[in-house]
Design an enzyme around this catalytic site. Sequence first.
Site, mmCIF file in Angstrom:
data_model
loop_
_atom_site.group_PDB
_atom_site.id
_atom_site.type_symbol
_atom_site.label_atom_id
_atom_site.label_comp_id
_atom_site.label_asym_id
_atom_site.label_seq_id
_atom_site.Cartn_x
_atom_site.Cartn_y
_atom_site.Cartn_z
ATOM 1 N N HIS A 37 69.144 95.784 23.437
ATOM 2 C CA HIS A 37 67.852 95.963 22.755
ATOM 3 C C HIS A 37 67.490 97.447 22.695
ATOM 4 C CE1 HIS A 37 67.244 91.806 24.561
ATOM 5 N NE2 HIS A 37 67.010 91.588 23.283
ATOM 6 N N GLN A 61 63.954 77.847 18.081
ATOM 7 C CA GLN A 61 65.399 78.082 18.026
ATOM 8 C C GLN A 61 66.132 77.592 19.274
ATOM 9 O OE1 GLN A 61 64.616 82.486 17.606
ATOM 10 N NE2 GLN A 61 66.506 82.647 18.773
ATOM 11 N N GLY A 151 71.427 92.966 16.451
ATOM 12 C CA GLY A 151 72.640 93.335 17.169
ATOM 13 C C GLY A 151 73.845 92.556 16.656
HETATM 14 O O1 PAF Z 1 68.145 87.647 18.639
HETATM 15 C C1 PAF Z 1 67.033 87.274 19.099
HETATM 16 O O2 PAF Z 1 66.571 87.728 20.151
HETATM 17 C C2 PAF Z 1 66.240 86.219 18.343
HETATM 18 O O3 PAF Z 1 67.068 85.289 17.745
HETATM 19 C C3 PAF Z 1 65.276 86.838 17.307
HETATM 20 C C4 PAF Z 1 66.022 87.572 16.208
HETATM 21 C C5 PAF Z 1 64.317 87.784 17.997
HETATM 22 C C6 PAF Z 1 64.458 85.724 16.645
HETATM 23 O O4 PAF Z 1 63.707 85.017 17.581
#
Ligand code: PAF
Length: 299
Positions: A37, A61, A151
């Site tokens: 990050h 998700q 990423g």
């Molecule tokens: O890659 C992530 O951390 C998540 O899938 C994202 C892009 C922040 C969406 O919730």
Amino acid sequence: MRIVRSKDELRAALAPARRSGERIGLVPTMGALHGGHLSLLRAARERCDVVVMSLFVNPAQFRAGEDLAAYPRDEGRDAELAEGSGVDLLYAPTVGEVYPPGFATAVEVGGDLVGVLDGDPARRGAEHFRGVTTIVAKLLNAVGPDVAFFGHKDAQQAAVVSRMVRDLDFPVEVAVMPTVREPDGLAMSTRNAYLGDADRRRAVALSRALAAIERAVAAGTTSTPAALAAGRSELEAAGIEPEYLEARDAEDLTPADAFDGRPVLVAVAARLGAARLIDNVIIGGSKEEDAHEHPSTGA
Ligand code: PAF
């Protein structure tokens, strides 16, 4: 750094920058920040006038039985790291702000991109990517960035988001930045925190497997099964049975018949104890394929 929790506050905070034509960068995250990050935040800081980081653990998700409840949450730590990386605005909405009562809309990329690799119904399923594209579409609408950073470790996510941006004409550039690795090669991931000591040692086999495949191709192997076999032996030596180890066209994720110089995504996923890890490498094409940009108008 300012922290905002609502879309209204977010829009008001960004209005002056938007009026004066400043370049706005968005780094979407679910928090639990690590070196991967931080590299996205650095890239955003270098390339944009205003850097927005979103912090939202997106329930849509996660499948039932996945690690939603256990997902590490420490907003204080994330805010400190974000501020230290030059973030101007931290958007940390509540679940109710993002999904108000009666929320009934989803953004879904169709076709094969979401049905293979992690999208296979036996793995995370296409619903996982529907959750990702829905939240990313909402974040793009709320922030209105010029560039959004993702990423390459989540290569399929990057491909799916890029397709959504292209298909729905979001006026944003998608920048996909290289995977950041631990000194021994393990790709940085929030889920590495779930690894016990022994599994942490075995986990390096994933990047070793990818490196073995790269070496096999560099040595002249063009057959996909033969090259993947080199990777499989590394995994077997570490006692790892992968969920998948596959070679696919880097852009549309159709199966790659051969390593013939065109960019091929080699992707691996495996469970080690409580952690489900993924990693990948692009073989072929130019080296820049590992860190590429998808203008909203391009592929
Ligand atoms: O890659 C992530 O951390 C998540 O899938 C994202 C892009 C922040 C969406 O919730």
